[in-house]
Design an enzyme around this catalytic site. Structure first.
Site, mmCIF file in Angstrom:
data_model
loop_
_atom_site.group_PDB
_atom_site.id
_atom_site.type_symbol
_atom_site.label_atom_id
_atom_site.label_comp_id
_atom_site.label_asym_id
_atom_site.label_seq_id
_atom_site.Cartn_x
_atom_site.Cartn_y
_atom_site.Cartn_z
ATOM 1 N N HIS A 147 81.223 57.871 -17.802
ATOM 2 C CA HIS A 147 82.191 58.479 -18.726
ATOM 3 C C HIS A 147 82.786 57.388 -19.607
ATOM 4 C CE1 HIS A 147 81.755 61.149 -15.268
ATOM 5 N NE2 HIS A 147 81.996 62.137 -16.109
ATOM 6 N N ASP A 181 79.595 60.835 -20.683
ATOM 7 C CA ASP A 181 80.194 62.148 -20.939
ATOM 8 C C ASP A 181 81.668 62.016 -21.308
ATOM 9 O OD1 ASP A 181 77.763 62.986 -19.984
ATOM 10 O OD2 ASP A 181 78.578 64.241 -18.377
HETATM 11 NI NI NI Z 1 82.455 66.027 -18.181
#
Ligand code: NI
Length: 222
Positions: A177, A35
């Site tokens: 991430h 993400d």
């Molecule tokens: Ni996020």
């Protein structure tokens, strides 16, 4: 959930008559998801590492980070990764009006479509926050996760890898991430360790397909 490797391979063999040397063992599978990117340096390094390991992943991108990183979006498509939407400004979708929700998703969708020539991008709502309104508004499946090493917290590569290896099971969706170099290092180490254990890396779409799921708009998957 274990599946045959066959569906990952080019369609060159007669059904039921696998070519010589093809894996016929049940392999556990896992979907790595990233993400908040793309981020020029970190995402490029991650793509390099995943290509080397032949490990497809899924990227839920933030729309306002695409400008300047268009080449990374095209690489994701070309290198077999799945691309999804994480809103345009990384906002909590449960706090949005309908028009703002449509804008946050629609702007990102339009950018991705223009870069990839593809049309369907699944949604991962920031912070995993969804409510009944969002589930009605979206025309996409909503993708959450089942393993969260909290890679944003301390950037401790050994701890992140340890968390993944001690929690992962067949069929999991792992949340990471691709904006941190520590997360890139941890992800690639985890791929090495899990491939050595026989895990197969797939996109979220491939994972759901292997589970026999036909994803529906507004439904949650984790
Ligand atoms: Ni996020």
């Amino acid at each position: 959930m274990a599946v045959f490797l066959l569906f990952l391979l080019p369609e060159r063999q007669t059904p039921g008559r696998p070519a010589q040397g093809e894996a016929q063992v049940d392999m556990p599978m896992v979907a790595l998801t990233f993400d908040d990117g793309p981020r020029t340096d970190a995402t490029a390094r991650l793509l390099d590492g995943l290509a080397l390991r032949e490990a497809p992943a899924t990227f839920f991108v933030v729309g306002n980070r695409i400008a300047g990183n268009e080449d990374l979006i095209r690489r994701m498509r070309d290198e077999g990764h799945q691309i999804g939407i994480h809103t345009f400004d990384h906002v909590e979708v449960t706090k949005l009006s309908r028009p703002d929700f449509d804008l946050q998703v629609g702007k990102t969708q339009a950018l991705l479509a223009s870069l990839t020539g593809e049309g369907e991008f699944w949604l991962r709502p920031p912070y995993g926050k969804v409510d009944d309104s969002v589930r009605q508004w979206t025309d996409s499946p909503l993708i959450l996760w089942s393993v969260d090493p909290e890679d944003w917290k301390d950037h401790d590569v050994n701890r992140i890898v340890g968390h993944i290896l001690s929690h992962v099971q067949d069929g999991d969706i792992i949340l990471m991430h691709d904006i941190f170099n520590s997360s890139v290092d941890a992800a690639l180490q985890a791929v090495d360790a899990l491939q050595a254990q026989g895990y197969c890396f797939v996109t979220v779409e491939q994972l759901l397909e292997a589970r026999g799921i036909r994803p529906q708009a507004g439904e949650l998957y984790r």
